[in-house]
Design a protein around this motif. Structure first.
Motif, PDB file in Angstrom:
ATOM      1  N   THR A 473      13.713   1.149 -65.334  1.00 52.76           N
ATOM      2  CA  THR A 473      15.116   1.181 -65.782  1.00 52.76           C
ATOM      3  C   THR A 473      15.369   2.380 -66.686  1.00 52.76           C
ATOM      4  O   THR A 473      16.368   3.100 -66.523  1.00 52.76           O
ATOM      5  N   ILE A 474      14.478   2.618 -67.633  1.00 53.57           N
ATOM      6  CA  ILE A 474      14.672   3.721 -68.582  1.00 53.57           C
ATOM      7  C   ILE A 474      14.542   5.071 -67.883  1.00 53.57           C
ATOM      8  O   ILE A 474      15.382   5.964 -68.069  1.00 53.57           O
ATOM      9  N   ILE A 475      13.503   5.223 -67.071  1.00 58.94           N
ATOM     10  CA  ILE A 475      13.285   6.521 -66.416  1.00 58.94           C
ATOM     11  C   ILE A 475      14.431   6.856 -65.464  1.00 58.94           C
ATOM     12  O   ILE A 475      14.863   8.013 -65.381  1.00 58.94           O
ATOM     13  N   TRP A 476      14.975   5.865 -64.755  1.00 57.31           N
ATOM     14  CA  TRP A 476      16.075   6.126 -63.819  1.00 57.31           C
ATOM     15  C   TRP A 476      17.383   6.456 -64.534  1.00 57.31           C
ATOM     16  O   TRP A 476      18.127   7.334 -64.104  1.00 57.31           O
ATOM     17  N   ASN A 477      17.643   5.792 -65.639  1.00 61.84           N
ATOM     18  CA  ASN A 477      18.953   5.913 -66.290  1.00 61.84           C
ATOM     19  C   ASN A 477      19.025   6.925 -67.431  1.00 61.84           C
ATOM     20  O   ASN A 477      20.114   7.367 -67.786  1.00 61.84           O
ATOM     21  N   TYR A 478      17.860   7.283 -68.018  1.00 65.11           N
ATOM     22  CA  TYR A 478      17.897   8.111 -69.227  1.00 65.11           C
ATOM     23  C   TYR A 478      16.846   9.211 -69.209  1.00 65.11           C
ATOM     24  O   TYR A 478      15.790   9.087 -68.586  1.00 65.11           O
ATOM     25  N   ARG A 479      17.165  10.271 -69.947  1.00 61.17           N
ATOM     26  CA  ARG A 479      16.174  11.291 -70.280  1.00 61.17           C
ATOM     27  C   ARG A 479      15.754  11.070 -71.727  1.00 61.17           C
ATOM     28  O   ARG A 479      16.599  10.868 -72.599  1.00 61.17           O
ATOM     29  N   LEU A 480      14.450  11.126 -71.966  1.00 60.21           N
ATOM     30  CA  LEU A 480      13.937  10.955 -73.326  1.00 60.21           C
ATOM     31  C   LEU A 480      13.401  12.291 -73.824  1.00 60.21           C
ATOM     32  O   LEU A 480      12.546  12.905 -73.179  1.00 60.21           O
ATOM     33  N   GLN A 481      13.915  12.741 -74.952  1.00 61.22           N
ATOM     34  CA  GLN A 481      13.422  13.981 -75.557  1.00 61.22           C
ATOM     35  C   GLN A 481      12.767  13.629 -76.891  1.00 61.22           C
ATOM     36  O   GLN A 481      13.430  13.144 -77.811  1.00 61.22           O
ATOM     37  N   VAL A 482      11.459  13.858 -76.963  1.00 61.10           N
ATOM     38  CA  VAL A 482      10.733  13.556 -78.199  1.00 61.10           C
ATOM     39  C   VAL A 482      11.254  14.462 -79.305  1.00 61.10           C
ATOM     40  O   VAL A 482      11.419  15.673 -79.111  1.00 61.10           O
ATOM     41  N   VAL A 483      11.553  13.883 -80.467  1.00 59.28           N
ATOM     42  CA  VAL A 483      12.074  14.656 -81.597  1.00 59.28           C
ATOM     43  C   VAL A 483      11.064  15.741 -81.963  1.00 59.28           C
ATOM     44  O   VAL A 483       9.862  15.483 -82.084  1.00 59.28           O
ATOM     45  N   GLU A 484      11.561  16.963 -82.123  1.00 55.04           N
ATOM     46  CA  GLU A 484      10.699  18.114 -82.384  1.00 55.04           C
ATOM     47  C   GLU A 484       9.869  17.915 -83.647  1.00 55.04           C
ATOM     48  O   GLU A 484      10.377  17.451 -84.671  1.00 55.04           O
ATOM     49  N   ALA A 485       8.604  18.265 -83.544  1.00 52.48           N
ATOM     50  CA  ALA A 485       7.648  18.185 -84.661  1.00 52.48           C
ATOM     51  C   ALA A 485       7.349  16.750 -85.100  1.00 52.48           C
ATOM     52  O   ALA A 485       6.731  16.541 -86.140  1.00 52.48           O
ATOM     53  N   HIS A 486       7.784  15.768 -84.297  1.00 50.30           N
ATOM     54  CA  HIS A 486       7.465  14.379 -84.652  1.00 50.30           C
ATOM     55  C   HIS A 486       5.984  14.116 -84.389  1.00 50.30           C
ATOM     56  O   HIS A 486       5.507  14.311 -83.268  1.00 50.30           O
ATOM     57  N   PRO A 487       5.222  13.686 -85.407  1.00 52.11           N
ATOM     58  CA  PRO A 487       3.783  13.466 -85.217  1.00 52.11           C
ATOM     59  C   PRO A 487       3.504  12.202 -84.407  1.00 52.11           C
ATOM     60  O   PRO A 487       4.070  11.145 -84.677  1.00 52.11           O
ATOM     61  N   VAL A 488       2.668  12.332 -83.409  1.00 48.41           N
ATOM     62  CA  VAL A 488       2.295  11.180 -82.573  1.00 48.41           C
ATOM     63  C   VAL A 488       0.795  10.937 -82.743  1.00 48.41           C
ATOM     64  O   VAL A 488      -0.028  11.706 -82.238  1.00 48.41           O
ATOM     65  N   LEU A 489       0.480   9.877 -83.486  1.00 45.96           N
ATOM     66  CA  LEU A 489      -0.906   9.529 -83.783  1.00 45.96           C
ATOM     67  C   LEU A 489      -1.087   8.029 -83.681  1.00 45.96           C
ATOM     68  O   LEU A 489      -0.159   7.269 -83.963  1.00 45.96           O
ATOM     69  N   PRO A 490      -2.285   7.567 -83.298  1.00 40.17           N
ATOM     70  CA  PRO A 490      -2.524   6.122 -83.280  1.00 40.17           C
ATOM     71  C   PRO A 490      -2.524   5.553 -84.701  1.00 40.17           C
ATOM     72  O   PRO A 490      -3.071   6.160 -85.625  1.00 40.17           O
ATOM     73  N   LYS A 491      -1.912   4.419 -84.852  1.00 40.42           N
ATOM     74  CA  LYS A 491      -1.907   3.730 -86.138  1.00 40.42           C
ATOM     75  C   LYS A 491      -3.198   2.934 -86.284  1.00 40.42           C
ATOM     76  O   LYS A 491      -3.742   2.428 -85.305  1.00 40.42           O
ATOM     77  N   ILE A 492      -3.700   2.850 -87.507  1.00 48.29           N
ATOM     78  CA  ILE A 492      -4.899   2.047 -87.750  1.00 48.29           C
ATOM     79  C   ILE A 492      -4.441   0.599 -87.861  1.00 48.29           C
ATOM     80  O   ILE A 492      -3.959   0.135 -88.895  1.00 48.29           O
ATOM     81  N   SER A 493      -4.534  -0.117 -86.755  1.00 45.32           N
ATOM     82  CA  SER A 493      -4.026  -1.485 -86.719  1.00 45.32           C
ATOM     83  C   SER A 493      -4.783  -2.281 -85.661  1.00 45.32           C
ATOM     84  O   SER A 493      -5.527  -1.721 -84.861  1.00 45.32           O
ATOM     85  N   VAL A 494      -4.589  -3.587 -85.667  1.00 44.95           N
ATOM     86  CA  VAL A 494      -5.246  -4.456 -84.702  1.00 44.95           C
ATOM     87  C   VAL A 494      -4.785  -4.116 -83.290  1.00 44.95           C
ATOM     88  O   VAL A 494      -5.551  -4.187 -82.327  1.00 44.95           O
ATOM     89  N   VAL A 495      -3.501  -3.734 -83.162  1.00 44.86           N
ATOM     90  CA  VAL A 495      -2.931  -3.286 -81.891  1.00 44.86           C
ATOM     91  C   VAL A 495      -2.630  -1.793 -82.005  1.00 44.86           C
ATOM     92  O   VAL A 495      -2.259  -1.303 -83.073  1.00 44.86           O
ATOM     93  N   LEU A 496      -2.777  -1.043 -80.903  1.00 42.92           N
ATOM     94  CA  LEU A 496      -2.658   0.413 -80.945  1.00 42.92           C
ATOM     95  C   LEU A 496      -1.190   0.850 -80.949  1.00 42.92           C
ATOM     96  O   LEU A 496      -0.638   1.241 -79.914  1.00 42.92           O
ATOM     97  N   HIS A 497      -0.565   0.800 -82.107  1.00 46.52           N
ATOM     98  CA  HIS A 497       0.795   1.309 -82.267  1.00 46.52           C
ATOM     99  C   HIS A 497       0.760   2.797 -82.602  1.00 46.52           C
ATOM    100  O   HIS A 497      -0.292   3.354 -82.924  1.00 46.52           O
ATOM    101  N   MET A 498       1.934   3.443 -82.551  1.00 46.72           N
ATOM    102  CA  MET A 498       2.064   4.813 -83.054  1.00 46.72           C
ATOM    103  C   MET A 498       2.287   4.747 -84.561  1.00 46.72           C
ATOM    104  O   MET A 498       3.107   3.968 -85.050  1.00 46.72           O
TER     105      MET A 498
END
Length: 511
Positions: A473-498
């Motif tokens: 649904t998202i890929i067909w209907n929208y374009r996603l542009q990651v905010v410039e310089a936004h850091p993407v790292l795994p969070k230290i948590s029980v579940v692998l969040h950003m």
């Protein structure tokens, strides 16, 4: 007098310095040092902020099986594994020797006696019960209704709102709200409505987040520390107690309401509507069929079952969606192939109208491959726990003593060259597709995002249905542009969040 002390103290310090120097020299080729008294804990703490990639490097150095030594008298020793041969042995061939064990139940106390914390007869009973419920045709219809309905009534309006406003949105937060609503509806028959344009804080959803955070805390501090805090009811343990109480009140209220609803329906000789056949309803109806004993008819049993199912379906799917759509947004060629596949298989009469039937979406091979590839690189649960009952010897030759704690790392396995090749760090959906255009079968002890052996995830098919429904649904209907310089790292948590969320700008796609 001082000279006499110096004659004693100086040689002692000199000996300690020489010992530590030699100890460092002996360990110079190792990515982690086993220090006297302190064991390997200093190195682990030093690299805690990037623990997943660090343990991947250590496991690679040690050939996929690493014996961690904690400080003296800390009882922090464990064996960490990413070797698929050892995994196959532990999870399948010698399954009966490896349980969740008492330490797991102690750390993950809020799970109660639910399926994820249980062993032996209790685990087998719950697995059989849940399997029978999710295979019920009424639940199949309900799953389809909820999965599609929440997308149309909740997700699309939210994304349309942010698209029209031209402002950035944290998609990770959106997905966590979406999946919490979804899983509560599927399990309890109640929609908390977290996914609204106001992004309001819902008390029991916030409590669930706090429980997860507190359980992580129990992993990174000594056992004696968090147990003392629990006894004194201070710090993180006090937060856990409050959150636990809030969430339990919510679940028990849902159970009570459901029992009253079903009792009223029975009195009035009304059938439960197929469109609202949640798992709590299915379980209570099993109860009324006389298949459960006194302990499994109790509200406590229903609470533990519901908690485990909510934990399984909320953060794992939201994590999977977050990493998947980040990978697609940063790999335009993959996005283009998914769109092309959708045009070929979902367009109705070559027009812009799409057939969003779940069965049709499930036929999208490239989409399925891309999701598998994302789960390989970013498995929602980066570490799993087990506990050895008796002595054993792993295929690698490592001895396992009774009561040894075992941790295995799906995250590290997805980054192991001997399993996936030299390009294992690349996002490459094509590795999952055969020359005939079908999905390549990979043994579960190599692709372990859904566990393996008798404990293989019962909700695997449900997870794929929900992820494909949202992603397509998202890929067909929208374009996603990651905010410039936004850091993407795994969070230290029980579940692998950003760690910092998934900040994007959303624009409507013009086909």
């Amino acid at each position: 007098m001082l000279g006499g002390y110096a004659e004693i103290v100086v040689p002692i310090f000199l000996c300690l310095f020489i010992l530590l120097w030699h100890w460092r020299s002996w360990n110079k080729h190792s990515p982690i040092i086993n220090w006297p008294l302190f064991g390997m804990l200093p190195g682990l703490l030093q690299n805690a902020q990037h623990i997943h990639d660090y343990t991947t490097r250590v496991l690679k150095h040690y050939g996929g099986t690493w014996e961690f030594m904690g400080p003296c008298f800390s009882n922090m020793e464990f064996v960490l594994i990413s070797d698929p041969t050892n995994m196959h042995h532990i999870l399948s061939r010698n399954f009966s020797n490896y349980h969740k064990g008492p330490k797991f139940r102690e750390v993950f106390e809020p799970l109660g006696d639910g399926i994820f914390a249980s062993d032996s007869d209790s685990w087998r009973f719950q697995r059989k019960l849940i399997q029978s419920m999710i295979k019920n045709k009424k639940f199949d219809l309900f799953l389809e209704k909820v999965s599609r309905g929440k997308v149309e009534s909740g997700l699309i309006p939210i994304l349309d709102h942010f698209s029209s406003m031209g402002i950035e949105v944290d998609l990770q937060d959106v997905f966590q709200r979406y999946t919490f609503d979804n899983v509560c509806f599927l399990v309890l028959g109640f929609d908390p409505n977290c996914l609204s344009s106001e992004f309001a804080q819902v008390a029991h959803a916030k409590a669930f987040d706090q429980i997860e955070q507190s359980l992580l805390y129990r992993h990174i501090v000594p056992e004696s520390c968090w147990k003392l805090q629990r006894w004194l009811q201070i710090g993180e343990e006090k937060k856990l107690s409050i959150a636990w109480k809030i969430f339990d009140q919510f679940v028990y209220q849902c159970i009570s309401s459901k029992r009253e609803q079903l009792s009223r329906s029975k009195t009035q000789k009304m059938k439960v509507e197929e469109e609202t056949f949640d798992l709590l309803t299915a379980c209570i109806e099993q109860d009324e069929g006389g298949e459960m004993d006194c302990s499994t008819k109790s509200n406590k049993f229903l609470r533990d079952m519901a908690f485990s199912l909510i934990a399984a379906g909320r953060d794992t799917i939201s994590s999977g969606l977050t990493w998947f759509l980040w990978l697609v947004a940063t790999h335009p060629s993959v996005e283009a192939k998914i769109l092309q596949e959708m045009r070929e298989h979902l367009l109705v009469n070559n027009e812009r109208e799409m057939n969003w039937d779940i069965k049709e979406i499930s036929k999208l091979v490239y989409l399925h491959a891309a999701i598998c590839e994302s789960l390989r690189l970013f498995p929602p649960v980066p570490f799993e726990h087990l506990y050895a009952i008796d002595s054993d010897i792993l295929p690698s030759g490592h001895p396992i003593g009774p009561s040894t704690r075992i941790l295995y790392s799906p995250y590290a396995m997805g980054r192991t060259e001997s399993i996936w090749g030299e390009d294992c760090l690349e996002f490459k959906p094509e590795r999952w597709i055969s020359e005939e255009g079908r999905i390549v079968h990979v043994p579960s002890y190599k692709f372990i995002a859904f566990n393996a052996g008798p404990r293989t995830c019962l909700g695997k098919d449900m997870s794929f249905i929900q992820m494909k429904t949202v992603a397509s649904t998202i890929i067909w209907n929208y374009r996603l542009q990651v905010v410039e310089a936004h850091p993407v790292l795994p969070k230290i948590s029980v579940v692998l969040h950003m760690r910092h969320g998934f900040k994007v700008r959303v624009t409507k796609r013009d086909h």
